[in-house]
Design a protein around this motif. Sequence first.
Motif, short mmCIF file in Angstrom:
data_model
loop_
_atom_site.label_atom_id
_atom_site.label_comp_id
_atom_site.label_asym_id
_atom_site.label_seq_id
_atom_site.Cartn_x
_atom_site.Cartn_y
_atom_site.Cartn_z
N ARG A 81 13.68 -2.31 -13.13
CA ARG A 81 14.36 -0.99 -13.22
C ARG A 81 16.00 -1.28 -13.63
O ARG A 81 16.51 -0.73 -14.53
N TRP A 82 16.29 -2.17 -12.67
CA TRP A 82 17.87 -2.39 -12.94
C TRP A 82 18.09 -3.21 -14.38
O TRP A 82 19.19 -2.93 -15.05
N ILE A 83 17.43 -4.02 -14.55
CA ILE A 83 17.39 -5.20 -15.68
C ILE A 83 17.33 -4.10 -16.96
O ILE A 83 18.00 -4.46 -17.95
N ASN A 84 16.39 -3.51 -16.76
CA ASN A 84 15.74 -3.02 -18.11
C ASN A 84 16.60 -1.56 -18.30
O ASN A 84 16.21 -1.23 -19.81
N ALA A 100 0.68 -1.11 -0.02
CA ALA A 100 -0.10 0.15 0.08
C ALA A 100 0.84 1.32 0.12
O ALA A 100 0.20 2.29 -0.47
N HIS A 101 2.18 0.97 0.47
CA HIS A 101 3.01 2.19 0.55
C HIS A 101 4.11 2.30 -0.62
O HIS A 101 5.33 3.22 -0.29
N THR A 102 3.79 1.54 -1.57
CA THR A 102 4.78 1.56 -2.57
C THR A 102 4.72 2.69 -3.63
O THR A 102 3.75 2.83 -3.99
N ASN A 103 5.71 3.09 -4.26
CA ASN A 103 5.79 4.15 -5.34
C ASN A 103 5.37 3.38 -6.64
O ASN A 103 5.96 2.11 -6.92
N LYS A 104 4.82 4.12 -7.54
CA LYS A 104 4.77 3.58 -8.95
C LYS A 104 5.19 4.49 -9.66
O LYS A 104 5.21 5.59 -9.52
N GLY A 105 5.20 4.31 -11.05
CA GLY A 105 5.59 5.34 -12.12
C GLY A 105 6.99 5.48 -12.29
O GLY A 105 7.99 4.73 -11.96
N ALA A 106 7.14 6.70 -12.89
CA ALA A 106 8.45 6.70 -13.56
C ALA A 106 9.57 6.89 -12.34
O ALA A 106 9.09 7.66 -11.37
N TRP A 107 10.86 6.23 -12.53
CA TRP A 107 11.74 6.56 -11.63
C TRP A 107 12.67 7.90 -11.45
O TRP A 107 12.63 8.56 -12.51
N THR A 108 12.84 8.43 -10.53
CA THR A 108 13.75 9.58 -10.32
C THR A 108 15.04 9.47 -10.56
O THR A 108 15.65 8.15 -10.14
N LYS A 109 15.95 10.53 -10.67
CA LYS A 109 17.31 10.39 -10.58
C LYS A 109 17.93 9.73 -9.33
O LYS A 109 18.87 8.77 -9.34
N GLU A 110 17.36 10.28 -8.46
CA GLU A 110 17.63 9.91 -6.84
C GLU A 110 17.60 8.40 -6.65
O GLU A 110 18.42 7.73 -6.21
N ARG A 145 20.17 5.64 -6.10
CA ARG A 145 20.21 4.79 -4.97
C ARG A 145 20.42 3.34 -5.06
O ARG A 145 21.04 2.47 -4.46
N LEU A 146 19.83 2.94 -6.07
CA LEU A 146 19.66 1.52 -6.63
C LEU A 146 21.10 1.31 -7.31
O LEU A 146 21.60 0.23 -6.91
N ILE A 147 21.62 2.07 -8.12
CA ILE A 147 22.81 1.77 -8.59
C ILE A 147 24.20 1.60 -7.51
O ILE A 147 24.73 0.79 -7.66
N ASP A 148 24.10 2.64 -6.44
CA ASP A 148 25.03 2.47 -5.46
C ASP A 148 24.82 0.97 -4.95
O ASP A 148 25.76 0.47 -4.37
N TYR A 149 23.57 0.75 -4.35
CA TYR A 149 23.22 -0.63 -3.50
C TYR A 149 23.98 -1.62 -4.33
O TYR A 149 24.55 -2.45 -3.83
N ILE A 150 23.45 -1.78 -5.68
CA ILE A 150 24.03 -2.92 -6.43
C ILE A 150 25.51 -2.97 -6.65
O ILE A 150 25.91 -3.93 -6.74
#
Length: 288
Positions: A64-67, A10-20, A24-29
């Motif tokens: 997001r990561w894969i595509n 219920a609390h997840t974001n949808k839609g386009a990803w922001t640069k931030e 964060r995703l890149i940094d983590y992976i």
Amino acid sequence: MGRSPCCEKAHTNKGAWTKEEDQRLIDYIRIHGEGCWRSLPKAAGLYFSLPVWLLRCGKSCRLRWINYLRPDLKRGNFTEEEDELIIKLHSLLGNKWSLIAGRLPGRTDNEIKNYWNTHIKRKLISRGLDPHTHRPINTAVKASRLDFGNGSPPALPVAQINLLKPKTESIVEDPNCTSSGTTTEEDPQPQQSQKQQQFQIHQAQPNLELSIGLVPFQSESTRWSPSSANTAESKLQQWRSPFPYTSAASMAAKAVCLCCQLGNQSSELCINCQTTNWFYRFHTPLNS
DNA sequence: AACTGTCCCAACCGCCTTAAT
DNA sequence: TATTAAGGCGGTTGGGACAGT
């Protein structure tokens, strides 16, 4: 009982990803590597992070990561070689985009799927080929009547004839027609009912699912193991395994030559296969 | 400049399989 | 072993970009 949920849906974001979010995703992976998407959002600060709430479920992170974010993605236009390879692979595998993507380094299944729907479909139609079946559009029904011109089909080795035998069911869906129903470029149906057509075509045409075993020089046991014979991956393996391909183009070209070999054992790339994705030789007199 | 239609692609949806509990 | 959710996949859609009028 069971797994615990990865996030509060219920609390997840949808839609386009922001640069931030991307960063964060890149940094983590970069630090932790791929995998375990379940725990990633929280660990990467994408879940319940303050001051900005960036709420993404693991599934969304993976996509997001894969595509999009993977560093090994090619981007840019598809080359002619890639086009042809996709067409060849699709004729063998159907809409198994992930398998097709696995043979195109730097391309994602989503990218290939989109590219297929927006470009290649049209390309095939302009060549007079049905993008679902890879058969000539106008000759599909005519060809189904097994008109071999001289009254007999091209010679095939006995083992291959067995592989090419139609199934015994009277009406069976064409295995290459399982693709999405989104296509709107279908030809208008002729007078005949669809079931009648399927019956007629099926009676006359080789079983395409079986005919994919394009490995004329393998032993029977290795070519047709019951446990693996029906999977798309195994078909691809059978198709690919005897040849040390060095490029996408040679891979695609060799696949076509293999088709020719089904009929005449020649290593020459026949002109009919060049123009009609090898189905031609089974449906139309070679000299007509 | 404003509107409309088309194209393209990132992202979502829903289903199935796999794996954790 | 049963239950449940993650992971993975193919199909579909929403909206931005662009072209034509």
